[in-house]
Design a protein around this motif. Structure first.
Motif, short mmCIF file in Angstrom:
data_model
loop_
_atom_site.label_atom_id
_atom_site.label_comp_id
_atom_site.label_asym_id
_atom_site.label_seq_id
_atom_site.Cartn_x
_atom_site.Cartn_y
_atom_site.Cartn_z
N ASN A 1 0.82 -1.21 0.00
CA ASN A 1 0.00 0.00 0.00
C ASN A 1 0.86 1.27 0.00
O ASN A 1 0.34 2.38 0.07
N GLY A 2 2.17 1.08 -0.08
CA GLY A 2 3.07 2.23 -0.14
C GLY A 2 3.52 2.75 1.21
O GLY A 2 4.33 3.68 1.27
N LYS A 3 3.04 2.17 2.30
CA LYS A 3 3.38 2.71 3.61
C LYS A 3 4.75 2.21 4.07
O LYS A 3 5.09 1.03 3.92
N LYS A 4 5.52 3.12 4.64
CA LYS A 4 6.88 2.81 5.09
C LYS A 4 6.86 1.91 6.32
O LYS A 4 6.11 2.16 7.26
N ASN A 5 7.70 0.90 6.30
CA ASN A 5 7.79 0.01 7.45
C ASN A 5 8.50 0.71 8.60
O ASN A 5 9.55 1.32 8.43
N ARG A 6 7.90 0.61 9.79
CA ARG A 6 8.53 1.14 11.01
C ARG A 6 8.70 0.05 12.07
O ARG A 6 9.08 0.34 13.20
N SER A 7 8.39 -1.18 11.73
CA SER A 7 8.61 -2.28 12.68
C SER A 7 10.10 -2.50 12.84
O SER A 7 10.87 -2.40 11.88
N ALA A 8 10.52 -2.80 14.06
CA ALA A 8 11.94 -3.00 14.33
C ALA A 8 12.47 -4.20 13.57
O ALA A 8 13.62 -4.20 13.12
N LYS A 9 11.66 -5.23 13.41
CA LYS A 9 12.10 -6.45 12.74
C LYS A 9 11.09 -6.81 11.67
O LYS A 9 9.89 -6.75 11.87
N LYS A 10 11.61 -7.20 10.53
CA LYS A 10 10.73 -7.65 9.45
C LYS A 10 11.45 -8.74 8.68
O LYS A 10 12.61 -8.59 8.28
N THR A 11 10.76 -9.86 8.46
CA THR A 11 11.33 -10.98 7.72
C THR A 11 10.84 -10.91 6.29
O THR A 11 9.64 -10.91 6.02
N LEU A 12 11.78 -10.86 5.35
CA LEU A 12 11.47 -10.77 3.93
C LEU A 12 12.28 -11.82 3.20
O LEU A 12 13.51 -11.87 3.34
N ASP A 13 11.59 -12.67 2.44
CA ASP A 13 12.26 -13.75 1.71
C ASP A 13 13.14 -14.58 2.62
O ASP A 13 14.26 -14.97 2.25
N GLY A 14 12.65 -14.84 3.83
CA GLY A 14 13.36 -15.68 4.77
C GLY A 14 14.49 -15.01 5.52
O GLY A 14 15.14 -15.64 6.34
N GLN A 15 14.74 -13.74 5.25
CA GLN A 15 15.81 -13.01 5.92
C GLN A 15 15.21 -11.93 6.82
O GLN A 15 14.34 -11.18 6.39
#
Length: 481
Positions: free
Chosen positions: A197-211
């Protein structure tokens, strides 16, 4: 579209039966108007002709190439006066500001919702947002304020929730995006992650493609280098008491690996100011091990309370914690070892080399010169008699006769005790006439070996005799027969 061609096309589009009932389109002085049957002109209103809508302005003149505002909505009419639909159109206001609009299937310009929050809309597989007047937003934008942010505000990026590109693009950033910003007056290039939706991530941790990646929860940029390691979904400021981890330039944390780095300014300011590099070791979660004699790949290393690998002489408690540096070899003297009687470990003094603990015999040059040390299989050098090697040590340093002083020397021990118990105030070895034959001295040679059951060992002009434990039983200038 102007002149006779426009007139012909426009007239062809007009349904004459409808016009006869309601009025008619007329052309005056090269402009189109709509006249009702009572002779009045249509003004400030829309009139339909065929599938198209046309707008008559406050003078009754059909508008062309104009942005039209009616009932808080915005429309645009082309050169033929027809309302456009499903089209982008760029306009310029009285101040010379050029802005883009998008007019939907009903001709209305897309605009911010009445909630006052940014809402994105998909157009041609990209997402866009608009302000309350239908103008396309661009650059950094806050979620609760659908308007352009102050271009002179260098911290706008930190407060914003969306990034909509430049004034000629405006498509919302989606996925990974590397952007140039100014942070604390420094020009920086940071990575950000924007949702679908275009919103910037502000979570301290985010898993993307297993990383798993770590982000600053205040401004949303992906962290690299040092970061506070926390189990909560918030990025905490690094302090001297922080648990920390080290993040590579690709955003992934170093795990189960050594890191050669200068600490963060807020973690160890002195090392940061001095550009002092150290080795650090991270666990499977990326956190730096601290205050521990840690076994890594079958070797033991000393990590201080910050996680720096220590070299030289180190002390620790029985649980292998409370790890502290005693000093590098050239900072250690015999007097310091005698006075403190550390349970000590020794690690290579080269801070850039493998700093694993040393075991067995080690020849180490300390402040007083080259000395022999002995460390057990755990790397510990103790004070007292070491039965495994048959020698006395103080903090691992082997007590042996100095060849400049004589062939033999005596280690002061407590008389009348079973085994060997060092005296409370031992500050060195005894030589010559200082050696007593009262059971309080154990004779050692130049290698430090205890001299047991010996007769008439000569050092300079003196002779020594010892019992089965190596305690001196005779000191004199004459041989014992």
């Amino acid at each position: 579209m102007t002149g006779s061609l426009a007139a012909l096309l426009f007239a062809a589009a007009l349904p004459m039966t409808a016009l006869a009932a309601r009025g008619e389109w007329i052309q005056q002085n090269g402009t189109w108007r709509f006249r009702y049957s009572d002779g009045t002109l249509a003004m400030d209103e829309w009139k339909q002709s065929g599938n198209d809508w046309f707008y008559l302005d406050e003078n009754g003149v059909m508008a062309v190439n104009s942005l039209i505002e009616t009932d808080d909505d915005y429309y645009f009419v082309n050169g033929g006066g027809a309302r456009i639909m499903n089209e982008w159109r760029q306009t310029m206001n009285e101040d010379g500001e050029v802005r883009w609009y998008y007019f939907g299937p009903n001709g209305k310009a897309r605009k911010a919702s009445s909630s006052g929050n940014v809402s994105t809309v998909e157009i041609n597989d990209k997402r866009y947002a608009f302000d309350g007047e239908g103008r396309m937003l661009y650059g950094w934008v806050k979620a609760d304020s659908p308007e352009l942010m102050d271009e002179d505000d260098e911290n706008a990026w930190a407060e914003a929730d969306y990034y909509f590109g430049g004034p000629e693009d405006g498509a919302a950033a989606v996925g990974w995006r590397q952007l140039d910003v100014v942070d604390d007056d420094d020009d920086c290039t940071y990575w950000f992650y924007f949702g679908t939706n275009g919103k910037k991530n502000r979570s301290a941790k985010k898993t993307l493609d297993g990383q798993q990646y770590t982000f600053d929860t205040e401004d949303g940029h992906m962290l690299t280098g040092w970061a506070a390691a926390t189990s909560s979904n918030a990025t905490q400021a690094i302090t001297p008491d922080s648990s920390v981890k080290y993040i590579r330039n690709d955003g992934s944390a170093e795990k189960n690996s050594w890191v050669w780095a200068v600490p963060d300014e807020d973690y160890i300011k002195e090392d940061y100011d001095d550009d002092e590099y150290s080795w650090w070791y991270t666990n499977g979660s990326g956190k730096v091990y601290t205050d521990e004699i840690k076994k890594i790949n079958n070797k033991r290393y000393a990590l201080d309370k910050f996680g720096r690998m220590l070299t030289g002489f180190v002390t620790a408690d029985a649980g292998r914690h409370n790890v502290q540096s005693v000093g590098n070899a050239d900072e250690i003297s015999e007097a310091k070892l005698y006075d403190n009687r550390f349970q000590i470990l020794y690690f290579c003094s080269d801070s850039e080399a493998d700093g694993a603990v040393r075991t067995g015999y080690q020849n180490i040059t300390i402040d007083d010169g080259n000395r022999q040390f002995w460390f057990n299989s755990s790397g510990i050098g103790t004070t007292g008699y070491v039965s495994k090697i048959g020698k006395f040590t103080v903090s691992g340093m082997v007590l042996c006769a100095d060849q400049d002083e004589g062939n033999y020397a005596a280690v002061p021990v407590k008389a009348g005790t079973v085994g060997y118990e060092l005296g409370d105030r031992i500050d060195g070895l005894l030589y010559g006439n200082a050696i007593r034959a009262d059971g309080s001295c154990v004779l050692v040679n130049r290698s430090g070996s205890v001299q047991k059951n010996k007769k008439n060992l000569k050092s300079d002009d003196l002779y020594f005799c010892t019992d089965k434990d190596g305690r001196v039983t005779y000191v004199g200038y004459d041989k014992i027969k």
